[in-house]
Design an enzyme around this catalytic site. Structure first.
Site, PDB file in Angstrom:
ATOM      1  N   ILE A   1      -5.457 -27.966   2.062  1.00 42.65           N
ATOM      2  CA  ILE A   1      -5.055 -26.744   1.350  1.00 42.65           C
ATOM      3  C   ILE A   1      -5.935 -25.565   1.767  1.00 42.65           C
ATOM      4  CG2 ILE A   1      -4.700 -25.661  -0.905  1.00 42.65           C
ATOM      5  CD1 ILE A   1      -4.143 -28.382  -2.072  1.00 42.65           C
TER       6      ILE A   1
ATOM      7  N   CYS B   1       0.817  -1.211   0.000  1.00 40.35           N
ATOM      8  CA  CYS B   1       0.000   0.000   0.000  1.00 40.35           C
ATOM      9  C   CYS B   1       0.849   1.259   0.000  1.00 40.35           C
ATOM     10  CB  CYS B   1      -0.936   0.010   1.204  1.00 40.35           C
ATOM     11  SG  CYS B   1      -1.969  -1.459   1.278  1.00 40.35           S
TER      12      CYS B   1
ATOM     13  N   LYS C   1     -22.275  16.415  20.618  1.00 44.08           N
ATOM     14  CA  LYS C   1     -23.042  15.518  19.744  1.00 44.08           C
ATOM     15  C   LYS C   1     -22.169  15.238  18.538  1.00 44.08           C
ATOM     16  CE  LYS C   1     -27.298  17.727  21.303  1.00 44.08           C
ATOM     17  NZ  LYS C   1     -28.210  18.852  21.064  1.00 44.08           N
TER      18      LYS C   1
END
Lengths: 544, 544
Positions: free
Chosen positions: B277, B42, B433
């Site tokens: 597997i 990344c 809030k």
């Protein structure tokens, strides 16, 4: 329907706005003792320090807006001095006119908040000593700070004390912070705030921990504060931030039941023992959402939610408050400390079984520039793994991780759920294994028995333990836990013979990861081993 | 126990490290086709752009560390070319020596990942066209970018396309971004990325949406890209970021079952149809944790967790993967877009009933300096309020709110739980809030029927609706939704007579809050009213 609300900040303001939305035709009277309804309480220190420049910024819901938009009958400088429950009326004093009048109600909401506590210390009632509750206090402190004061003493190193310290320092004042506890920020566990204490000192704030003020002498030009050890500190003014006490006298005088610490007792609908009277915000005793035990935590978020819930119930809705979780954050000189749930000291005081782990993740991937470390602690039930609390301190990304864990706690999740959390990842934002995942991995390993741990404060005097530092020789030479033997984890498998038969081992590395691997290697080779949670770094924060 | 792991990045590396911790005596072979195991995939775009300066930063787990610390038999430039399930062995090609050999296994983990897709467009196999899968690709792109290239064409405006665009622009290149869809970032809903598209344009990136490349001509000095509308773009090189395809051929050739999009089919223990597997990471088809439907989302976090789970299961533990939620974040030129759960377009394609709300909160309290707005969308079940997904775009605090909602979704919480979330609040971090609470309040109001809503894209041609703009006359004069009548909410109660009897009304304000109050006023006066979710700002993003 006529609703009278006593107190127009946070909980009271939320109750009023919600009541209007549910009851367009209701008569809603808001009685506010001070000069302003709905001001930004939590912004006051930053107005003192100048970060918030304009005073009017703090008036989040100006009175005209409340009157015109919400049709609230808001009356400032109007003090409710008595509640007559039989006649269902409030006796109100108009502080400007000096007159009194009756105001009847169908439903009453008490949102009187809490006041800064001023202990009966000789000389505390001086005009050289300020508290910080409202805009007028902030004005006064700001005036003192910008009009030539060079030195201030703050008594109390909780949230507000810390924030005021930062903001007075920002104004160029020399600040001394006096705190009775042996740490700043008493709701946090002590080891978690040690990095912040260091930071405060580096920024020039003088800390006097384990100290109390025994006398304030304002007779001279300066204020002289005497501490319990006899030290005298001279300053231009003092600030008292010792905590708050619920302003519940009005309620108690009317026979509304209050708890031992003064908070009004309420149901989960925020109803008092009088079904026509509700109470919300800092004035109430509520329950801890984690333990169900009574608690009193003055926080803005809960106050706002409680205001909504009271009005919901007034209008016939079965809205209930789930309890207060104790999520809090404080910033100081660029550092952040955040917590949610129970601290270790609260768990101990309540005899709740817990385990804890420490980690030192970075806010984002180490390979991306600017990664900043944080010190992180997770508390959980040793059997089920249920999350009990979390604390973190660092520079960036701290509030994010605590918020995620706060959400997990509301859902009663366990550390196993933190393992599986799927959170935002790109290298500038986090990690493929986020600190929240890492905390979950480590704690789950402890609960599953894969990773037995020991804590830094359990090492002293443990002659039965062989302490192995599994870092590199280079790291070891820079400082290690006294008595440790250095066997880098890469060599451990070949050097097992250096561990005497039957010897119990505590392994550690820098932060805990190599120590974990070492513990796994040792255990699987039949050696009784534990990992020092958080590694050398955790140890060094408290003991180096 | 001998475990062979094919692929040494993300899922494969996690499986290997976990296997070592659980099985100290296991033989663990890691076969990596490329030059490096466990590199920071990344981070590649940021190495191209120079934000990550040093190449070695990207080698997160250097091969020597894996060998010495974890005793992994890591072999790079070693390609598994065939799996012989009967003999339980892998045929490996040593890419350096050009030789082949057999490697037997007790348990096999396939972590071969996914490759950039190169559609069969004429000329695409040119050395002027790069994809971005590994460090060698990044080296090549970086070399092109710093050796005099002036112009690049990127085909595909998904995560990587956007990140490459930013990073090439940072190198001073003129960038054109070609995308088949009518929006960038196809996993997001279109209206949510419009602010990002605007931002990209402002930063000088040219967008060609609804376009595809039909030919690449490398015959001259430059690369000439022909688009489907005949446009020709001349550039120094091209980048193809059209998405990835699972590298599952090796598995499929061995009779391992794969899904229709090529992903290997696995159980919740990451086991394939051959019990010896396992398969993990970008090569598998997994399930959506919200719907349980099959899905294939290449993400680093899930790959890492799947690797752990496979090794857990190999060592007899009942560890299960809960499915992929689709939490993702991307940054571009200082803006952030993040999402979790299902998008509106996915909900539509799966015929799942949903409702949505929009809001425009700021990252922290507006009265504290530096508050930055964000555009936020919450998707939920219209009956139960169960959270189905969320998307947000803004400058700061976006990933935090999406992470909190991602955690809530894992616990299958509803919008009612978001109302009660107790999150960090101090004015520089959030709101009493929080945006998460606000999203909860609004969505809960919709589910409870308190706040009927309509959406910006449902307004056109609705002659049955009277559109009332409840902002101030000043705001109205700066731009409004066509056909709206301006009645400021403060005057609405006195001007109800201006609404004809029986007239249905849609009210709106700037962001939805005054529109909500207006809707409450109208409904309680017997007028059929809805609020335009997200207000004028939401409308303007798409239609102004």
């Amino acid at each position: 329907m006529k609703i009278v609300i006593i107190g127009g900040v946070a909980g009271g303001a939320s109750a009023a706005a919600r009541a209007r939305r549910l009851g367009e035709s209701a008569e809603i009277v808001v009685l506010e003792k001070g000069d302003y309804p709905s001001f930004a309480n939590c912004g006051l220190p930053y107005y003192v320090g100048g970060e918030i420049e304009k005073r009017e910024k703090l008036l989040v819901a100006p009175i005209d807006m409340l009157r015109q938009r919400h049709r609230l009958d808001v009356r400032v400088r109007s003090e409710a001095i008595k509640i007559d429950r039989t006649a269902k009326k409030v006796i109100v004093r108009d502080l400007n006119a000096g007159t009194e009048y009756d105001e009847s109600y169908d439903k009453l909401v008490i949102a009187t908040g809490a006041s800064p506590f001023r202990p009966p210390i000789p000389g505390i009632q001086s005009d050289k000593i300020v508290a910080l509750r409202d805009l007028n206090d902030a004005d006064r402190m700001r005036e003192l700070a910008i009009s030539g004061a060079k030195r201030a003493v703050i008594v109390g190193a909780g949230f507000i004390g810390i924030e005021v310290a930062e903001n007075l320092a920002r104004r160029g004042l020399q600040v001394t912070l006096v705190e009775l506890a042996d740490q700043i920020l008493p709701p946090w566990d002590r080891e978690m705030v040690l990095p912040l204490e260091k930071h405060l000192k580096q920024e020039g704030v003088e800390l006097k921990l384990g100290s109390s003020a025994t006398e304030f002498d304002s007779s001279g030009k300066s204020l002289v504060v005497t501490l319990n050890d006899g030290t005298k500190i001279e300053a231009d003014f003092g600030v008292v931030c010792i905590g708050v006490r619920p302003d519940s006298k009005l309620a108690a005088d009317a026979g509304i039941e209050c708890g031992p610490r003064g908070g009004i007792l309420v149901s989960s609908n925020m109803q008092t023992n009088d079904p026509d009277i509700y109470a919300v915000g800092d004035v109430v005793q509520t329950v801890c959402s984690t333990t169900g035990a009574p608690t009193q935590i003055p926080l803005a978020g809960p106050a706002n939610r409680q205001g909504r819930i009271a009005s919901d119930h007034i209008f016939g809705r079965e809205s209930t408050y789930r309890g207060t979780q104790g999520t809090a954050v404080v910033g100081v000189f660029g550092k952040t400390a955040a917590m949610t749930g129970l601290s270790e000291k609260v768990l101990q005081s309540k005899n709740i079984e817990y385990e804890k782990i420490y980690l030192h993740p970075t806010d984002h991937a180490g390979y991306f520039p600017g990664a900043q470390g944080m010190f992180f602690k997770l508390l959980f039930a040793p059997d089920s793994g249920k999350i009990l609390g979390a604390q973190a301190v660092g520079t960036s990304g701290v509030d994010k991780r605590i918020d995620v864990i706060a959400m997990a706690m509301q859902a009663h999740l366990s550390v196993f759920d933190l393992e599986e959390a799927e959170l935002c990842y790109a290298p500038q934002y986090g990690h493929a294994k986020d600190p929240v995942n890492m905390a979950g991995f480590i704690a789950s390993g402890v609960v599953r028995g894969d990773q037995p741990i020991i804590h830094a404060d359990q090492l002293a005097g443990r002659s039965d333990l062989m302490l192995i530092d599994v870092r590199t020789t280079g790291e070891f030479s820079q400082g290690a836990i006294p008595g440790a033997k250095n066997i880098p984890v890469e060599q451990l498998r070949e050097r097992l013979a250096e561990i005497p038969d039957g010897q119990k081992v505590a392994a550690y590395c820098a932060v805990g990861q190599r120590g974990y691997l070492a513990t796994r290697i040792l255990l699987q080779n039949g050696i009784d081993a534990v990992n020092v949670s958080g590694g050398y770094r955790r140890w060094a924060i408290e003991f180096a």
